[in-house]
Design an enzyme around this catalytic site. Structure first.
Site, PDB file in Angstrom:
ATOM      1  N   HIS A 198     -10.406  -5.863  -2.687  1.00  0.00           N
ATOM      2  CA  HIS A 198      -9.070  -6.089  -2.125  1.00  0.00           C
ATOM      3  C   HIS A 198      -9.176  -6.320  -0.630  1.00  0.00           C
ATOM      4  O   HIS A 198     -10.133  -5.893   0.011  1.00  0.00           O
ATOM      5  CB  HIS A 198      -8.135  -4.900  -2.396  1.00  0.00           C
ATOM      6  CG  HIS A 198      -8.660  -3.580  -1.917  1.00  0.00           C
ATOM      7  ND1 HIS A 198      -9.574  -2.847  -2.628  1.00  0.00           N
ATOM      8  CD2 HIS A 198      -8.406  -2.852  -0.794  1.00  0.00           C
ATOM      9  CE1 HIS A 198      -9.857  -1.727  -1.983  1.00  0.00           C
ATOM     10  NE2 HIS A 198      -9.174  -1.708  -0.849  1.00  0.00           N
ATOM     11  N   ASP A 253       0.861  -1.190   0.000  1.00  0.00           N
ATOM     12  CA  ASP A 253       0.000   0.000   0.000  1.00  0.00           C
ATOM     13  C   ASP A 253       0.900   1.245   0.000  1.00  0.00           C
ATOM     14  O   ASP A 253       1.873   1.318   0.740  1.00  0.00           O
ATOM     15  CB  ASP A 253      -0.900  -0.007   1.247  1.00  0.00           C
ATOM     16  CG  ASP A 253      -2.025   0.995   1.154  1.00  0.00           C
ATOM     17  OD1 ASP A 253      -3.193   0.581   1.205  1.00  0.00           O
ATOM     18  OD2 ASP A 253      -1.742   2.212   1.050  1.00  0.00           O
ATOM     19  N   ILE A 254       0.565   2.189  -0.860  1.00  0.00           N
ATOM     20  CA  ILE A 254       1.390   3.389  -1.039  1.00  0.00           C
ATOM     21  C   ILE A 254       1.315   4.323   0.175  1.00  0.00           C
ATOM     22  O   ILE A 254       2.191   5.165   0.378  1.00  0.00           O
ATOM     23  CB  ILE A 254       0.960   4.131  -2.347  1.00  0.00           C
ATOM     24  CG1 ILE A 254       2.070   5.031  -2.875  1.00  0.00           C
ATOM     25  CG2 ILE A 254      -0.327   4.895  -2.169  1.00  0.00           C
ATOM     26  CD1 ILE A 254       3.222   4.297  -3.449  1.00  0.00           C
ATOM     27  N   HIS A 276      -6.729  -5.764   2.907  1.00  0.00           N
ATOM     28  CA  HIS A 276      -5.525  -5.145   3.474  1.00  0.00           C
ATOM     29  C   HIS A 276      -4.908  -6.158   4.430  1.00  0.00           C
ATOM     30  O   HIS A 276      -5.596  -6.646   5.342  1.00  0.00           O
ATOM     31  CB  HIS A 276      -5.880  -3.904   4.296  1.00  0.00           C
ATOM     32  CG  HIS A 276      -6.493  -2.771   3.542  1.00  0.00           C
ATOM     33  ND1 HIS A 276      -5.797  -1.634   3.222  1.00  0.00           N
ATOM     34  CD2 HIS A 276      -7.741  -2.591   3.056  1.00  0.00           C
ATOM     35  CE1 HIS A 276      -6.601  -0.789   2.578  1.00  0.00           C
ATOM     36  NE2 HIS A 276      -7.786  -1.338   2.463  1.00  0.00           N
ATOM     37  N   GLU A 320     -12.273   3.629  -0.960  1.00  0.00           N
ATOM     38  CA  GLU A 320     -11.477   4.508  -1.822  1.00  0.00           C
ATOM     39  C   GLU A 320     -11.320   3.941  -3.232  1.00  0.00           C
ATOM     40  O   GLU A 320     -11.454   4.668  -4.210  1.00  0.00           O
ATOM     41  CB  GLU A 320     -10.099   4.724  -1.170  1.00  0.00           C
ATOM     42  CG  GLU A 320      -9.223   5.722  -1.913  1.00  0.00           C
ATOM     43  CD  GLU A 320      -7.822   5.813  -1.304  1.00  0.00           C
ATOM     44  OE1 GLU A 320      -7.661   5.610  -0.078  1.00  0.00           O
ATOM     45  OE2 GLU A 320      -6.888   6.079  -2.074  1.00  0.00           O
TER      46      GLU A 320
HETATM   47  P1  5GP Z   1      -9.868   1.312   0.509  1.00  0.00           P
HETATM   48  O1  5GP Z   1     -10.437   1.307  -0.895  1.00  0.00           O
HETATM   49  O2  5GP Z   1      -9.760  -0.074   1.079  1.00  0.00           O
HETATM   50  O3  5GP Z   1     -10.606   2.280   1.407  1.00  0.00           O
HETATM   51  O4  5GP Z   1      -8.402   1.885   0.427  1.00  0.00           O
HETATM   52  C1  5GP Z   1      -7.599   1.724  -0.706  1.00  0.00           C
HETATM   53  C2  5GP Z   1      -6.137   1.627  -0.318  1.00  0.00           C
HETATM   54  O5  5GP Z   1      -5.391   1.647  -1.522  1.00  0.00           O
HETATM   55  C3  5GP Z   1      -5.625   2.775   0.559  1.00  0.00           C
HETATM   56  O6  5GP Z   1      -5.008   2.229   1.711  1.00  0.00           O
HETATM   57  C4  5GP Z   1      -4.617   3.503  -0.339  1.00  0.00           C
HETATM   58  O7  5GP Z   1      -3.492   3.983   0.358  1.00  0.00           O
HETATM   59  C5  5GP Z   1      -4.253   2.463  -1.365  1.00  0.00           C
HETATM   60  N1  5GP Z   1      -3.953   3.014  -2.676  1.00  0.00           N
HETATM   61  C6  5GP Z   1      -4.697   3.902  -3.372  1.00  0.00           C
HETATM   62  N2  5GP Z   1      -4.127   4.175  -4.550  1.00  0.00           N
HETATM   63  C7  5GP Z   1      -2.982   3.448  -4.612  1.00  0.00           C
HETATM   64  C8  5GP Z   1      -1.945   3.312  -5.577  1.00  0.00           C
HETATM   65  O8  5GP Z   1      -1.960   3.911  -6.647  1.00  0.00           O
HETATM   66  N3  5GP Z   1      -0.935   2.461  -5.279  1.00  0.00           N
HETATM   67  C9  5GP Z   1      -0.896   1.764  -4.107  1.00  0.00           C
HETATM   68  N4  5GP Z   1       0.146   0.951  -3.909  1.00  0.00           N
HETATM   69  N5  5GP Z   1      -1.849   1.870  -3.163  1.00  0.00           N
HETATM   70  C10 5GP Z   1      -2.876   2.709  -3.414  1.00  0.00           C
END
Ligand code: 5GP
Length: 132
Positions: A93, A29-30, A95, A88
Site C-alpha cells: 500500500h 486510514d483509521i 499512504h 504494520e
Molecule cells: P504500515 O503497514 O504502512 O506501517 O501501516 C498500516 C496503516 O494501516 C496504518 O497507518 C494503520 O493506521 C492503517 N490500518 C491498520 N489497520 C487498519 C484498518 O483495519 N482499517 C484502516 N482503515 N486502516 C488500518
C-alpha cells in the site's frame, strides 16, 4: 490467512471507501496522521510494494494519482505527500497524506482524533471529487 486489507476489500471488515476499480481500492486510514490520510492498495495481495509485478505497480501509481487529485480538491493543504511503510500491514500500500508541514507525514507524530461521522462525511466528499 488473508490480510486485514483483503478482508476490507471483500467487505468483511468495514472501511471508509474513497474509490475502487477492478484492481485497486482506496480508503481512509483509521488512525490518520492528518485529515484525508488515505491508503491505496492493489486488490492482489502481495506483502511488499516493490515485489508487485510492474504492471500492478504502475497501475497502483496511476490510481493513486487520481486519488491524490481528489484529495487536493477536497482538503485545504499545501500538497499531498506519499509514503511507503508497510511495517504494520503485510499487504502492499501507499499512504497519501495531505500535508502542510513535515510533521504531518511523520508517523511518530500525534495522530488525528476523528469521530465515525467525520470519517463518513470526509470519505463521501473525497469520493465525489474522484474522477474515474
Ligand atoms: P504500515 O503497514 O504502512 O506501517 O501501516 C498500516 C496503516 O494501516 C496504518 O497507518 C494503520 O493506521 C492503517 N490500518 C491498520 N489497520 C487498519 C484498518 O483495519 N482499517 C484502516 N482503515 N486502516 C488500518
Amino acid at each position: 490467512m488473508s490480510s486485514i486489507f483483503t478482508k476490507i476489500i471483500k467487505g468483511e471488515i468495514p472501511s471508509y471507501k474513497i474509490a475502487e476499480d477492478e484492481r485497486f481500492y482506496a480508503f481512509l486510514d483509521i488512525n490518520p496522521n492528518a485529515k484525508g490520510h488515505t491508503l491505496v492498495i492493489p486488490k492482489k495481495e502481495v506483502d511488499k510494494l516493490f515485489d508487485l509485478d510492474a504492471e500492478t505497480y504502475v497501475g497502483l501509481m496511476q490510481f493513486a494519482h487520481k486519488v491524490a487529485k481528489a484529495l487536493e480538491k477536497t482538503i485545504d493543504c499545501n500538497r499531498v505527500g506519499m509514503t511507503v511503510v508497510g511495517l504494520e500491514v503485510p499487504h502492499a500500500h501507499v499512504h497519501l497524506i495531505p500535508i502542510n508541514r513535515v510533521s504531518d507525514i511523520n508517523f511518530t507524530s500525534k495522530k488525528l482524533a476523528m469521530q465515525q461521522e467525520d470519517f463518513v462525511k470526509l470519505a463521501k466528499e473525497i469520493s465525489r471529487n474522484f474522477e474515474s
